[in-house]
Write an enzyme that holds these catalytic residues in place. Structure first.
Site, PDB file in Angstrom:
ATOM      1  N   THR A  28       4.850  -8.199   7.615  1.00 34.17           N
ATOM      2  CA  THR A  28       3.828  -7.473   8.378  1.00 34.17           C
ATOM      3  C   THR A  28       2.694  -8.359   8.881  1.00 34.17           C
ATOM      4  O   THR A  28       1.717  -7.838   9.423  1.00 34.17           O
ATOM      5  CB  THR A  28       3.232  -6.345   7.524  1.00 34.17           C
TER       6      THR A  28
ATOM      7  N   ALA B 196       8.729  -5.260   4.310  1.00 38.13           N
ATOM      8  CA  ALA B 196       8.613  -5.733   5.687  1.00 38.13           C
ATOM      9  C   ALA B 196       7.774  -6.996   5.747  1.00 38.13           C
ATOM     10  O   ALA B 196       6.946  -7.260   4.864  1.00 38.13           O
ATOM     11  CB  ALA B 196       7.976  -4.662   6.578  1.00 38.13           C
TER      12      ALA B 196
ATOM     13  N   LYS C  57      10.761  -5.573  14.339  1.00 42.69           N
ATOM     14  CA  LYS C  57      10.829  -4.203  13.822  1.00 42.69           C
ATOM     15  C   LYS C  57      11.732  -3.337  14.697  1.00 42.69           C
ATOM     16  O   LYS C  57      12.449  -2.460  14.182  1.00 42.69           O
ATOM     17  CB  LYS C  57       9.431  -3.603  13.723  1.00 42.69           C
TER      18      LYS C  57
ATOM     19  N   TYR D  60       6.384  -9.534  16.024  1.00 46.22           N
ATOM     20  CA  TYR D  60       6.472  -8.507  14.986  1.00 46.22           C
ATOM     21  C   TYR D  60       7.146  -7.254  15.530  1.00 46.22           C
ATOM     22  O   TYR D  60       8.058  -6.698  14.907  1.00 46.22           O
ATOM     23  CB  TYR D  60       5.073  -8.187  14.467  1.00 46.22           C
TER      24      TYR D  60
ATOM     25  N   MET E 203       0.814  -1.219   0.000  1.00 46.92           N
ATOM     26  CA  MET E 203       0.000   0.000   0.000  1.00 46.92           C
ATOM     27  C   MET E 203       0.841   1.259   0.000  1.00 46.92           C
ATOM     28  O   MET E 203       0.625   2.175  -0.795  1.00 46.92           O
ATOM     29  CB  MET E 203      -0.918   0.033   1.235  1.00 46.92           C
ATOM     30  N   LEU E 204       1.817   1.325   0.907  1.00 39.39           N
ATOM     31  CA  LEU E 204       2.625   2.532   1.010  1.00 39.39           C
ATOM     32  C   LEU E 204       3.539   2.679  -0.188  1.00 39.39           C
ATOM     33  O   LEU E 204       3.704   3.775  -0.735  1.00 39.39           O
ATOM     34  CB  LEU E 204       3.436   2.522   2.313  1.00 39.39           C
TER      35      LEU E 204
ATOM     36  N   ASP F 261      14.743  -9.383  -2.949  1.00 38.84           N
ATOM     37  CA  ASP F 261      14.674 -10.014  -1.627  1.00 38.84           C
ATOM     38  C   ASP F 261      15.696  -9.299  -0.746  1.00 38.84           C
ATOM     39  O   ASP F 261      16.899  -9.488  -0.894  1.00 38.84           O
ATOM     40  CB  ASP F 261      15.009 -11.502  -1.759  1.00 38.84           C
TER      41      ASP F 261
END
Length: 293
Positions: free
Chosen positions: A64, A62, A131, A127, A12-13, A40
């Site tokens: 997610t 990422a 991150k 997650y 999306m981003l 990758d």
């Protein structure tokens, strides 16, 4: 001429960032947009080759899948931490500036005031841990970087909460949505514009929070979605998180502070209600059908 590389360009981003760059007048030949199938980021040599020749790298790639990460933390770590380190290392070697996208999940979610950019990290999920490790790797490896944390994302280019609620509105007469998690619904177009503003302003390197102004709960957010679609918000009823157990713990409070934008005198993201009203026609392409009785 600034040459841009976008990793994770199929999300999306990443998709919205390409749109914003084009609207900002960046020639498409100066933008390399690589989807997961194209690059990758866990492969350091491939990352070095991809980064070479670019001035700005925006790492949107990422892992997610928040719940899946609980049972596949190693896979999440390979992308969110090792992959981030690979991108940061390649940027350091070539002199490219890095924008690394991160998340509210690096915090415990137990605060009562917005998390400052320098608040201590205390992730409670796999997650979030991966991150947080990625943020550490970026800071340690590539000082000329912006870490951009965001949260509660929705947009036209992928599955998200807004699309899910619109779909469920066409399947059920009433919906129950949790009312004990607070955050900032954020349109990916706004985040993309914020990233371009950061780079264009040569903003100080460091941590930035790219979330909408204001705050709400998933319940109130859903009611606003219904209202924006011309549906009756009273069809949405509140419930609690413990009624919907998930493998990964959800932060009860995901509100992020925006002091860095104010200090740099760079425009903040809009209020979440304002952005939702603008985004709905693109995010939800057609009205959900009436539920079958």
């Amino acid at each position: 001429m600034t040459r841009w590389l976008v990793t994770g360009a199929g999300g999306m981003l990443g998709l919205d960032l390409q749109v914003v760059l084009a609207l900002a007048g960046v020639d498409l030949k100066d933008v390399t947009a690589l989807k997961r199938a194209d690059l990758d980021i866990t492969r350091a040599s491939e990352v070095r080759d991809a980064v070479r020749g670019h001035d700005v790298v925006v790492n949107c790639a990422a892992y997610t899948a928040v719940d899946d990460a609980e049972s596949h933390e190693g896979q999440a770590f390979s992308v969110n931490a090792v992959g981030a380190a690979n991108v940061a290392g390649a940027c350091r070697e070539t002199g490219a500036r890095l924008v690394h996208v991160s998340t509210d999940y690096v915090f415990a979610g137990d605060a009562t005031d917005p998390y400052a950019e320098d608040a201590p990290l205390a992730p409670r999920s796999a997650y979030g841990r991966t991150k947080a490790a990625g943020e550490w790797a970026v800071r340690a490896t590539c000082p000329e970087s912006w870490i951009v944390r965001t949260a509660w994302l929705y947009g036209a280019g992928g599955p998200n909460f807004v699309k899910t609620m619109a779909r469920l509105a066409g399947q059920h007469e009433t919906l129950t949505v949790v009312d004990d998690q607070r955050g900032q619904p954020t349109w990916t177009m706004d985040v993309a514009e914020a990233i371009v503003r950061l780079v264009g302003a040569s903003a100080p390197f460091g941590v930035w929070h790219a979330t909408s102004e204001g705050e709400t709960t998933w319940f109130d957010f859903t009611r606003q979605i219904f209202a924006g679609l011309g549906l009756d918000p009273q069809r949405v009823q509140p419930t609690t998180t413990d009624k919907f157990p998930r493998p990964a713990p959800r932060p009860a409070y995901s509100v992020l502070g925006h002091d860095a934008w104010r200090m740099a005198r760079i425009p903040l993201l809009p209020q979440w209600q304002e952005s939702l009203a603008k985004a709905l026609p693109d995010v939800v392409e057609q009205m959900p059908p009436s539920p079958v009785g």
